[in-house]
Design a protein around this motif. Structure first.
Motif, PDB file in Angstrom:
ATOM      1  N   GLN A  28       0.821  -1.210   0.000  1.00 13.42           N
ATOM      2  CA  GLN A  28       0.000   0.000   0.000  1.00 13.42           C
ATOM      3  C   GLN A  28       0.860   1.267   0.000  1.00 13.42           C
ATOM      4  O   GLN A  28       0.564   2.215  -0.734  1.00 13.42           O
ATOM      5  N   TYR A  31       2.535   1.424  -3.404  1.00 17.48           N
ATOM      6  CA  TYR A  31       1.531   1.836  -4.390  1.00 17.48           C
ATOM      7  C   TYR A  31       1.373   3.361  -4.384  1.00 17.48           C
ATOM      8  O   TYR A  31       1.378   3.993  -5.444  1.00 17.48           O
ATOM      9  N   MET A  32       1.241   3.942  -3.201  1.00 24.22           N
ATOM     10  CA  MET A  32       1.071   5.395  -3.129  1.00 24.22           C
ATOM     11  C   MET A  32       2.337   6.129  -3.585  1.00 24.22           C
ATOM     12  O   MET A  32       2.238   7.200  -4.208  1.00 24.22           O
ATOM     13  N   ARG A  35       2.104   6.050  -7.316  1.00 19.77           N
ATOM     14  CA  ARG A  35       1.096   7.018  -7.762  1.00 19.77           C
ATOM     15  C   ARG A  35       1.693   8.419  -7.754  1.00 19.77           C
ATOM     16  O   ARG A  35       1.483   9.208  -8.674  1.00 19.77           O
ATOM     17  N   TYR A  57       1.644   1.063 -11.044  1.00 22.17           N
ATOM     18  CA  TYR A  57       0.699   1.179  -9.930  1.00 22.17           C
ATOM     19  C   TYR A  57      -0.562   0.366 -10.180  1.00 22.17           C
ATOM     20  O   TYR A  57      -1.166  -0.145  -9.239  1.00 22.17           O
ATOM     21  N   GLU A  93       7.430   6.257   2.973  1.00 22.80           N
ATOM     22  CA  GLU A  93       6.819   7.177   2.027  1.00 22.80           C
ATOM     23  C   GLU A  93       7.919   7.930   1.282  1.00 22.80           C
ATOM     24  O   GLU A  93       8.923   8.329   1.874  1.00 22.80           O
TER      25      GLU A  93
END
Length: 157
Positions: A28, A31-32, A35, A57, A93
């Motif tokens: 997750q 994935y972000m 993106r 993605y 992140e």
């Protein structure tokens, strides 16, 4: 020995579900990140990388769903809150990434972590007699190793 509804040892299924939830959290966050690469890429490689990041993605999103469904198949609940994902993920992140090379390097770093986790999960699944999880991990590894090769070749240019 007590087994779950698909015939796996309950304690081994619990361990697998915990590891799959950790993998889900990493997917997750990754994935972000991807993106963000897609949305924020700038420079001369914009057109080719914008399309590539979208391809990546979309593939990651399918895997997120498959992993969550595998956890459910094992008789457990997938994580579904971003606070849990952030707490459980070893992939960090990647904010404010706009440079193509930096984004591709971020993609490579993320895949490296996922591949390592999936190899571990494949071993745990084999020990538990869980062919479903082992096969899923094997498929992901094969696809992602090829992607790593291609992205590495891209950076070599």
């Amino acid at each position: 020995m007590s087994t779950n509804r698909i015939g796996l040892d309950i304690s081994k299924a619990q361990t697998l579900s915990e590891k799959l939830n950790k993998l889900l959290a990493n997917y997750q966050i990754f994935y972000m990140n991807v993106r963000g690469y897609h949305w924020n890429i700038q420079g001369r490689q914009f057109f080719e990388l914008h399309v590539k990041f979208e391809e990546e993605y979309n593939s990651l999103l399918l895997k997120v769903d498959e992993i969550a469904e595998r956890i459910l198949t094992l008789g457990h609940r997938p994580l579904h809150a971003f606070s849990d994902y952030i707490a459980q993920s070893s992939i960090q992140e990647h904010k404010q990434a706009t440079d193509g090379k930096v984004c591709v390097e971020g993609l490579l770093a993320g895949y490296k972590q996922l591949i390592q986790m999936q190899r571990d999960l494949m071993d745990v699944a084999a020990d538990a007699g869980d062919e479903g999880t082992a096969a899923l991990m094997s498929d992901y590894i094969g696809q992602q190793e090829k992607t790593v090769w291609m992205l590495s070749a891209y950076l070599a240019s």
